[in-house]
Design a protein around this motif. Sequence first.
Motif, PDB file in Angstrom:
ATOM      1  N   PRO A 210       0.828  -1.210   0.000  1.00 47.03           N
ATOM      2  CA  PRO A 210       0.000   0.000   0.000  1.00 47.03           C
ATOM      3  C   PRO A 210       0.865   1.263   0.000  1.00 47.03           C
ATOM      4  O   PRO A 210       1.847   1.363   0.743  1.00 47.03           O
ATOM      5  N   PRO A 211       0.587   2.216  -0.813  1.00 45.06           N
ATOM      6  CA  PRO A 211       1.301   3.495  -0.775  1.00 45.06           C
ATOM      7  C   PRO A 211       0.804   4.339   0.414  1.00 45.06           C
ATOM      8  O   PRO A 211      -0.212   4.018   1.040  1.00 45.06           O
ATOM      9  N   LEU A 212       1.505   5.424   0.684  1.00 46.54           N
ATOM     10  CA  LEU A 212       1.136   6.261   1.811  1.00 46.54           C
ATOM     11  C   LEU A 212      -0.218   6.929   1.589  1.00 46.54           C
ATOM     12  O   LEU A 212      -0.911   7.276   2.561  1.00 46.54           O
ATOM     13  N   SER A 213      -0.594   7.074   0.317  1.00 45.07           N
ATOM     14  CA  SER A 213      -1.865   7.761   0.022  1.00 45.07           C
ATOM     15  C   SER A 213      -3.069   6.853   0.129  1.00 45.07           C
ATOM     16  O   SER A 213      -4.202   7.265  -0.078  1.00 45.07           O
ATOM     17  N   VAL A 235      -2.918  -6.067 -17.286  1.00 45.07           N
ATOM     18  CA  VAL A 235      -3.739  -5.704 -16.150  1.00 45.07           C
ATOM     19  C   VAL A 235      -4.254  -4.289 -16.343  1.00 45.07           C
ATOM     20  O   VAL A 235      -3.514  -3.418 -16.836  1.00 45.07           O
ATOM     21  N   ARG A 236      -5.510  -4.085 -16.062  1.00 48.29           N
ATOM     22  CA  ARG A 236      -6.110  -2.759 -16.174  1.00 48.29           C
ATOM     23  C   ARG A 236      -6.974  -2.489 -14.935  1.00 48.29           C
ATOM     24  O   ARG A 236      -7.737  -3.374 -14.504  1.00 48.29           O
ATOM     25  N   VAL A 237      -6.831  -1.282 -14.401  1.00 47.42           N
ATOM     26  CA  VAL A 237      -7.631  -0.864 -13.244  1.00 47.42           C
ATOM     27  C   VAL A 237      -8.732   0.044 -13.741  1.00 47.42           C
ATOM     28  O   VAL A 237      -8.460   1.061 -14.384  1.00 47.42           O
ATOM     29  N   VAL A 246      -2.055   4.634  -5.761  1.00 47.04           N
ATOM     30  CA  VAL A 246      -2.771   3.417  -5.393  1.00 47.04           C
ATOM     31  C   VAL A 246      -2.977   2.529  -6.607  1.00 47.04           C
ATOM     32  O   VAL A 246      -2.785   1.315  -6.562  1.00 47.04           O
ATOM     33  N   ILE A 247      -3.398   3.149  -7.685  1.00 46.35           N
ATOM     34  CA  ILE A 247      -3.636   2.367  -8.924  1.00 46.35           C
ATOM     35  C   ILE A 247      -2.353   1.683  -9.382  1.00 46.35           C
ATOM     36  O   ILE A 247      -2.358   0.499  -9.732  1.00 46.35           O
ATOM     37  N   ARG A 248      -1.249   2.413  -9.396  1.00 42.24           N
ATOM     38  CA  ARG A 248       0.020   1.839  -9.829  1.00 42.24           C
ATOM     39  C   ARG A 248       0.430   0.701  -8.893  1.00 42.24           C
ATOM     40  O   ARG A 248       0.974  -0.318  -9.319  1.00 42.24           O
ATOM     41  N   SER A 249       0.145   0.873  -7.615  1.00 40.13           N
ATOM     42  CA  SER A 249       0.528  -0.187  -6.668  1.00 40.13           C
ATOM     43  C   SER A 249      -0.299  -1.441  -6.895  1.00 40.13           C
ATOM     44  O   SER A 249       0.188  -2.571  -6.767  1.00 40.13           O
ATOM     45  N   ARG A 271      -9.955 -16.339 -19.382  1.00 41.33           N
ATOM     46  CA  ARG A 271      -8.811 -15.553 -19.870  1.00 41.33           C
ATOM     47  C   ARG A 271      -8.876 -14.130 -19.335  1.00 41.33           C
ATOM     48  O   ARG A 271      -7.849 -13.557 -18.956  1.00 41.33           O
ATOM     49  N   THR A 272     -10.056 -13.594 -19.285  1.00 38.66           N
ATOM     50  CA  THR A 272     -10.230 -12.241 -18.754  1.00 38.66           C
ATOM     51  C   THR A 272     -10.995 -12.333 -17.439  1.00 38.66           C
ATOM     52  O   THR A 272     -12.165 -12.751 -17.430  1.00 38.66           O
ATOM     53  N   LEU A 273     -10.284 -11.982 -16.378  1.00 39.01           N
ATOM     54  CA  LEU A 273     -10.895 -12.021 -15.050  1.00 39.01           C
ATOM     55  C   LEU A 273     -11.232 -10.612 -14.597  1.00 39.01           C
ATOM     56  O   LEU A 273     -10.401  -9.704 -14.680  1.00 39.01           O
ATOM     57  N   ASN A 274     -12.425 -10.426 -14.134  1.00 41.91           N
ATOM     58  CA  ASN A 274     -12.846  -9.150 -13.559  1.00 41.91           C
ATOM     59  C   ASN A 274     -13.056  -9.371 -12.049  1.00 41.91           C
ATOM     60  O   ASN A 274     -13.983 -10.099 -11.644  1.00 41.91           O
ATOM     61  N   VAL A 275     -12.164  -8.772 -11.269  1.00 39.57           N
ATOM     62  CA  VAL A 275     -12.229  -8.938  -9.799  1.00 39.57           C
ATOM     63  C   VAL A 275     -12.316  -7.559  -9.140  1.00 39.57           C
ATOM     64  O   VAL A 275     -11.960  -6.541  -9.754  1.00 39.57           O
ATOM     65  N   VAL A 276     -12.777  -7.561  -7.915  1.00 38.78           N
ATOM     66  CA  VAL A 276     -12.865  -6.322  -7.125  1.00 38.78           C
ATOM     67  C   VAL A 276     -11.773  -6.378  -6.050  1.00 38.78           C
ATOM     68  O   VAL A 276     -11.745  -7.319  -5.234  1.00 38.78           O
ATOM     69  N   PHE A 277     -10.892  -5.405  -6.134  1.00 32.41           N
ATOM     70  CA  PHE A 277      -9.798  -5.337  -5.157  1.00 32.41           C
ATOM     71  C   PHE A 277     -10.258  -4.441  -3.994  1.00 32.41           C
ATOM     72  O   PHE A 277     -10.382  -3.235  -4.140  1.00 32.41           O
ATOM     73  N   ALA A 278     -10.539  -5.087  -2.856  1.00 36.47           N
ATOM     74  CA  ALA A 278     -10.993  -4.365  -1.643  1.00 36.47           C
ATOM     75  C   ALA A 278     -10.287  -4.990  -0.447  1.00 36.47           C
ATOM     76  O   ALA A 278     -10.797  -5.923   0.201  1.00 36.47           O
ATOM     77  N   PRO A 279      -9.082  -4.559  -0.156  1.00 38.25           N
ATOM     78  CA  PRO A 279      -8.275  -5.217   0.877  1.00 38.25           C
ATOM     79  C   PRO A 279      -8.865  -5.130   2.279  1.00 38.25           C
ATOM     80  O   PRO A 279      -8.519  -5.924   3.163  1.00 38.25           O
ATOM     81  N   ASP A 280      -9.768  -4.208   2.530  1.00 38.57           N
ATOM     82  CA  ASP A 280     -10.326  -4.085   3.872  1.00 38.57           C
ATOM     83  C   ASP A 280     -11.427  -5.091   4.135  1.00 38.57           C
ATOM     84  O   ASP A 280     -11.848  -5.258   5.288  1.00 38.57           O
ATOM     85  N   ASP A 281     -11.990  -5.757   3.093  1.00 36.12           N
ATOM     86  CA  ASP A 281     -13.092  -6.685   3.299  1.00 36.12           C
ATOM     87  C   ASP A 281     -12.578  -7.989   3.885  1.00 36.12           C
ATOM     88  O   ASP A 281     -11.487  -8.468   3.515  1.00 36.12           O
TER      89      ASP A 281
END
Length: 281
Positions: A210-213, A235-237, A246-249, A271-281
């Motif tokens: 995680p970055p400081l921001s 990979v695409r955000v 945050v996006i770059r990280s 081949r194409t995965l769509n996931v939700v990145f939510a580290p707090d969950d």
Amino acid sequence: MGLYLREHTGAVVLSTVLHVAVAVTLTLGVRFSDRSQYPLPVEQVVIEATVVDEAMILREMERLEQQEQEEILRQQEQARLAREQAEAARRQLEEEQQRLEAVRQERERATQLEEQRLIDVQRQLEEAQRLQAEEELRLVKEREAEAQRQREERQRLAREAEEARRLAEMEAELQQALAVEDERRRAEESGLLDQYRRLIVNRIEREWIPPLSAQPGLECEVQVIQIPSGDIVDVRVGRCNGDDAVIRSIEAAVLNASPLPRPPIPSLFERTLNVVFAPDD
């Protein structure tokens, strides 16, 4: 003969007189020599000479006339023979001319027949060549038509085979897709798909620094493109409530998570995965 004597009276008389004179001279000479010893009276000599002269003239004229008649007959015979010879020669010439004309006509007829024969032969040859050319052209067209028919038949069979193969492949693919879909459906119903995606998200979260921001409640939609080996190729955000750092990280965490875990069953691979990145969950 009479006409000849009339036309040549002077010459005949002169000739007769000369002949008679000669004869009288010879006769008188003989008689004078015989009678020189016994001279005769003058009257008797004159009478005898006159009688002798007339008789001799008549005989001479008869002889000359006979000679003339014989000459005329001889000349007439020669003329007749000449005419006969000329007529024979003329007939022979005519016959020879007729023979030559017949030969010429025969040669001309033979020449015409030969020329006509040659013309007929040439016409027959040309007709035979024409028929042969037509037959060869017909055979060429038949061969071309047969070759075209065979090509079209091969193409038709190839199309049918290709269509059958394509249908078979489509059927196999359809059956495989149905099987995969059925397997995936059962996997989803059993919760295997959610487990597989949770494994991927956990793998990414472990790699995230995680970055400081970064702020609490971070949630970003991430599209991951992978190959069957699990290696990540892109990979695409998408929507994200974090800043660029945050996006770059997150992108770096996804790339560092490569290769991703393989699905428990092949049908769950995407081949194409769509996931939700939510580290707090």
